[in-house]
Motif scaffolding. Structure first.
Motif, PDB file in Angstrom:
ATOM      1  N   ARG A 137       1.400  17.330  -2.836  1.00 58.27           N
ATOM      2  CA  ARG A 137       0.975  18.806  -2.689  1.00 58.27           C
ATOM      3  C   ARG A 137       1.726  19.499  -1.650  1.00 58.27           C
ATOM      4  N   ARG A 138       2.079  20.776  -2.039  1.00 57.00           N
ATOM      5  CA  ARG A 138       2.719  21.581  -0.927  1.00 57.00           C
ATOM      6  C   ARG A 138       1.572  22.559  -0.561  1.00 57.00           C
ATOM      7  N   GLU A 139       1.661  22.911   0.701  1.00 55.94           N
ATOM      8  CA  GLU A 139       0.861  23.693   1.282  1.00 55.94           C
ATOM      9  C   GLU A 139      -0.534  23.431   1.527  1.00 55.94           C
ATOM     10  N   VAL A 140      -1.109  22.805   0.203  1.00 51.73           N
ATOM     11  CA  VAL A 140      -2.496  22.397   0.310  1.00 51.73           C
ATOM     12  C   VAL A 140      -2.340  20.649   0.196  1.00 51.73           C
ATOM     13  N   LEU A 141      -2.931  20.010   1.304  1.00 50.21           N
ATOM     14  CA  LEU A 141      -2.671  18.616   1.619  1.00 50.21           C
ATOM     15  C   LEU A 141      -3.700  17.812   0.801  1.00 50.21           C
ATOM     16  N   ASP A 142      -3.184  16.806   0.061  1.00 50.23           N
ATOM     17  CA  ASP A 142      -4.030  15.858  -0.876  1.00 50.23           C
ATOM     18  C   ASP A 142      -3.892  14.697  -0.224  1.00 50.23           C
ATOM     19  N   THR A 143      -5.142  14.170   0.390  1.00 51.89           N
ATOM     20  CA  THR A 143      -5.443  12.880   1.043  1.00 51.89           C
ATOM     21  C   THR A 143      -5.453  11.960   0.039  1.00 51.89           C
ATOM     22  N   GLU A 144      -5.655  11.985  -1.056  1.00 54.17           N
ATOM     23  CA  GLU A 144      -5.840  10.955  -2.259  1.00 54.17           C
ATOM     24  C   GLU A 144      -4.631  11.021  -3.324  1.00 54.17           C
ATOM     25  N   ASP A 145      -3.515  11.215  -2.635  1.00 50.33           N
ATOM     26  CA  ASP A 145      -2.317  11.174  -3.660  1.00 50.33           C
ATOM     27  C   ASP A 145      -2.149   9.705  -4.408  1.00 50.33           C
ATOM     28  N   TRP A 146      -2.176  10.039  -5.700  1.00 48.14           N
ATOM     29  CA  TRP A 146      -2.541   8.655  -6.428  1.00 48.14           C
ATOM     30  C   TRP A 146      -0.898   7.814  -6.385  1.00 48.14           C
ATOM     31  N   ALA A 147       0.248   8.373  -6.357  1.00 51.48           N
ATOM     32  CA  ALA A 147       1.393   7.909  -6.473  1.00 51.48           C
ATOM     33  C   ALA A 147       1.759   6.930  -5.180  1.00 51.48           C
ATOM     34  N   LEU A 148       1.116   7.826  -3.926  1.00 59.22           N
ATOM     35  CA  LEU A 148       1.496   6.829  -2.559  1.00 59.22           C
ATOM     36  C   LEU A 148       0.505   5.452  -2.794  1.00 59.22           C
ATOM     37  N   ARG A 149      -0.833   5.844  -3.167  1.00 57.94           N
ATOM     38  CA  ARG A 149      -1.592   4.461  -3.228  1.00 57.94           C
ATOM     39  C   ARG A 149      -0.858   3.486  -3.952  1.00 57.94           C
ATOM     40  N   GLU A 150      -0.317   3.995  -5.167  1.00 55.34           N
ATOM     41  CA  GLU A 150       0.326   3.144  -6.172  1.00 55.34           C
ATOM     42  C   GLU A 150       1.498   2.409  -5.549  1.00 55.34           C
ATOM     43  N   ARG A 151       2.308   3.080  -4.734  1.00 51.31           N
ATOM     44  CA  ARG A 151       3.339   2.339  -4.224  1.00 51.31           C
ATOM     45  C   ARG A 151       3.003   1.452  -3.223  1.00 51.31           C
ATOM     46  N   LEU A 152       1.984   1.467  -2.546  1.00 49.44           N
ATOM     47  CA  LEU A 152       1.282   0.626  -1.737  1.00 49.44           C
ATOM     48  C   LEU A 152       0.677  -0.828  -2.492  1.00 49.44           C
ATOM     49  N   ALA A 153      -0.036  -0.446  -3.510  1.00 50.12           N
ATOM     50  CA  ALA A 153      -0.501  -1.594  -4.327  1.00 50.12           C
ATOM     51  C   ALA A 153       0.250  -2.427  -5.078  1.00 50.12           C
ATOM     52  N   TYR A 154       1.674  -1.875  -5.118  1.00 52.41           N
ATOM     53  CA  TYR A 154       2.799  -2.692  -5.932  1.00 52.41           C
ATOM     54  C   TYR A 154       3.628  -3.190  -4.732  1.00 52.41           C
ATOM     55  N   GLY A 155       3.226  -3.128  -3.417  1.00 53.70           N
ATOM     56  CA  GLY A 155       4.052  -3.885  -2.334  1.00 53.70           C
ATOM     57  C   GLY A 155       4.967  -3.135  -1.584  1.00 53.70           C
ATOM     58  N   VAL A 156       5.150  -1.928  -1.740  1.00 53.89           N
ATOM     59  CA  VAL A 156       5.917  -1.235  -1.252  1.00 53.89           C
ATOM     60  C   VAL A 156       5.176  -0.557   0.181  1.00 53.89           C
ATOM     61  N   THR A 157       5.632  -1.012   1.209  1.00 54.14           N
ATOM     62  CA  THR A 157       5.008  -0.720   2.442  1.00 54.14           C
ATOM     63  C   THR A 157       5.734   0.448   3.093  1.00 54.14           C
ATOM     64  N   THR A 158       6.934   0.589   2.626  1.00 50.48           N
ATOM     65  CA  THR A 158       7.817   1.747   3.324  1.00 50.48           C
ATOM     66  C   THR A 158       8.576   2.366   2.341  1.00 50.48           C
ATOM     67  N   SER A 159       8.091   3.975   1.977  1.00 46.59           N
ATOM     68  CA  SER A 159       8.922   4.592   1.319  1.00 46.59           C
ATOM     69  C   SER A 159       9.701   5.747   1.921  1.00 46.59           C
ATOM     70  N   PHE A 160      11.041   5.519   1.752  1.00 47.14           N
ATOM     71  CA  PHE A 160      12.001   6.574   2.453  1.00 47.14           C
ATOM     72  C   PHE A 160      12.590   7.421   1.594  1.00 47.14           C
ATOM     73  N   ASP A 161      12.296   8.786   1.781  1.00 46.34           N
ATOM     74  CA  ASP A 161      12.563   9.925   0.950  1.00 46.34           C
ATOM     75  C   ASP A 161      13.937  10.554   1.316  1.00 46.34           C
ATOM     76  N   PRO A 162      14.969  10.632   0.839  1.00 47.27           N
ATOM     77  CA  PRO A 162      16.263  11.044   1.370  1.00 47.27           C
ATOM     78  C   PRO A 162      16.612  12.476   0.608  1.00 47.27           C
ATOM     79  N   SER A 163      15.733  13.438   1.123  1.00 42.11           N
ATOM     80  CA  SER A 163      15.727  14.840   0.634  1.00 42.11           C
ATOM     81  C   SER A 163      14.328  15.293   0.250  1.00 42.11           C
ATOM     82  N   THR A 164      13.464  15.800   1.040  1.00 40.13           N
ATOM     83  CA  THR A 164      12.295  16.209   0.719  1.00 40.13           C
ATOM     84  C   THR A 164      12.430  17.609   0.204  1.00 40.13           C
TER      85      THR A 164
END
Length: 412
Positions: free
Chosen positions: A62-89
């Motif tokens: 979320r932009r401007e309002v921070l969401d500490t329970e972002d579901w997609a970030l948790r999902e990445r970790l659960a599937y073994g992705v321990t580092t996600s690099f965003d090339p253009s935020t």
């Protein structure tokens, strides 16, 4: 079995974790274990470094309002992705999420990025002007990478490359479906090239250019590469809505958006990604650098589809071996984003980011999905629900969308 990635596999291994770092690794009994160490017996499992997604646009923060329970970030970790690099935020807000993840205020992967990419609207008129703009990325934003996207003429693109070096930034770029643009940027010294090269297949001249320049190559096979959209093949094949784990981590609206937009099923012969994957395999075998990036459209599972896509072949087409794809998704990806000294292998001194698998992915790349536990920065989680088991026991957080599915529960 431990798969260090920078050394031969160790059939019966001990791994010592000290805080958030790997302290020692070797055959069982090859080093002294501290008397106060907690012993976790994972006999029969396969341990490997956490996966590193080199091209992962985080579209859910979320932009401007921070969401500490972002579901997609948790999902990445659960599937073994321990580092996600965003090339253009999209904005600089994502840097705040990186800080919260680093501080342990959120659960998810490491989140390095380029910040907002450079575009033609930056209107660079000199090298000095370019350096002024790039200076804030390192000094003010604390970033180590920069993304250049169609900033102007070749002279302007070279200014960006020169300014990036002066500001201690690693520059990556892409060719906007122009092979001439791709090749000229590789020749000018950009560290990374995003997305598949548009000429298919590639031959020895391009293979050697990438291999000898060591410009990293991230193919993003899940999106279109001259053929049908790659991820559609895997969505139609696997039907993620039938996966108990994927339903647990994915809101209903996101899952419906992913699985109901397919217009038709197409045979593998209609897709270009096997041909692109062969080119990536040829580059890596020639000594070049290949990273694995799934683009972020399907968080978590998309990275595994990307691994599979690099291994899959077609008529007269051979992709990577499972071991080659695993190398690209760990150590190759770490070098691609300039962090080979910190992550990507089970090497003493590196961060303790690792996966505990129920089966060996070298024999079948789909075994990489059989994740029992995932460790990120020395914290160990159950992959099923991300409950923390070490260093402290912390119960799983119930997803806010849990009531959207009947009998959601944690995956068994």
């Amino acid at each position: 079995t431990a798969l260090p990635m920078d050394a031969p596999a160790i059939a019966d291994a001990d791994i010592l974790i000290d805080g958030n770092r790997i302290a020692k690794i070797g055959p069982r009994g090859s080093f002294t274990v501290p008397a106060d160490a907690t012993i976790r017996d994972v006999t029969g499992k396969t341990i490997m470094p956490g996966f590193i997604d080199t091209h992962d646009h985080i579209g859910t923060v979320r932009r401007e309002v921070l969401d500490t329970e972002d579901w997609a970030l948790r999902e990445r970790l659960a599937y073994g992705v321990t580092t996600s690099f965003d090339p253009s935020t999209l904005t600089i807000d994502e840097i705040a999420y990186k800080d919260m993840l680093d501080a342990g205020l959120m659960t998810g992967p490491r989140l390095p990025s380029t910040g907002m990419a450079l575009f033609s609207f930056n209107r660079f008129s000199s090298l000095e002007d370019t350096e002024k703009v790039l200076s804030r990325f390192h000094a003010d934003y604390g970033l180590s990478n920069i993304k250049s996207y169609r900033v102007g003429s070749r002279q302007v693109r070279e200014w960006v490359q020169m300014a990036a070096l002066a500001e201690d930034l690693q520059p990556t770029t892409e060719g906007a479906l122009s092979l001439k643009l791709d090749l000229s940027q590789i020749m000018d010294g950009y560290s990374g090239n995003e997305h598949a090269l548009v000429a298919l297949p590639i031959y020895k001249d391009v293979i050697q250019l990438l291999a000898q320049s060591r410009t990293s190559y991230t193919t993003t096979l899940q999106i279109t590469n001259g053929g049908a959209t790659g991820q559609d093949y895997f969505i139609a094949r696997d039907n993620p809505s039938s996966s108990e784990k994927y339903r647990y981590y994915t809101p209903h609206f996101a899952l419906a958006q992913m699985t109901t937009r397919l217009d038709q099923w197409l045979p593998l012969s209609e897709y270009a990604f096997p041909t692109v994957a062969k080119g990536a395999a040829d580059i890596q075998r020639a000594g070049g650098l290949v990273g694995i990036g799934a683009h972020g459209n399907t968080p978590g599972v998309g990275f595994h589809w990307e691994l599979e896509a690099h291994v899959m072949g077609g008529p007269n087409i051979t992709g990577m071996t499972a071991e080659e794809a695993l190398h690209a998704g760990t150590l190759g990806s770490a070098e691609t984003i300039g962090r080979v000294g910190e992550i990507g292998s089970l090497t003493p001194g590196k961060f303790a980011d690792l996966l505990i698998l129920d089966a060996d992915p070298r024999t079948d790349i789909t075994n990489a999905l059989k994740i029992d536990q995932v460790m990120k920065n020395g914290r160990l989680y159950k992959a099923a629900d991300l409950s923390q088991v070490w260093p402290d026991a912390v119960p799983a957080v119930t997803p806010w969308f849990a009531n959207e599915y009947p009998a959601i529960g944690a995956p068994k």
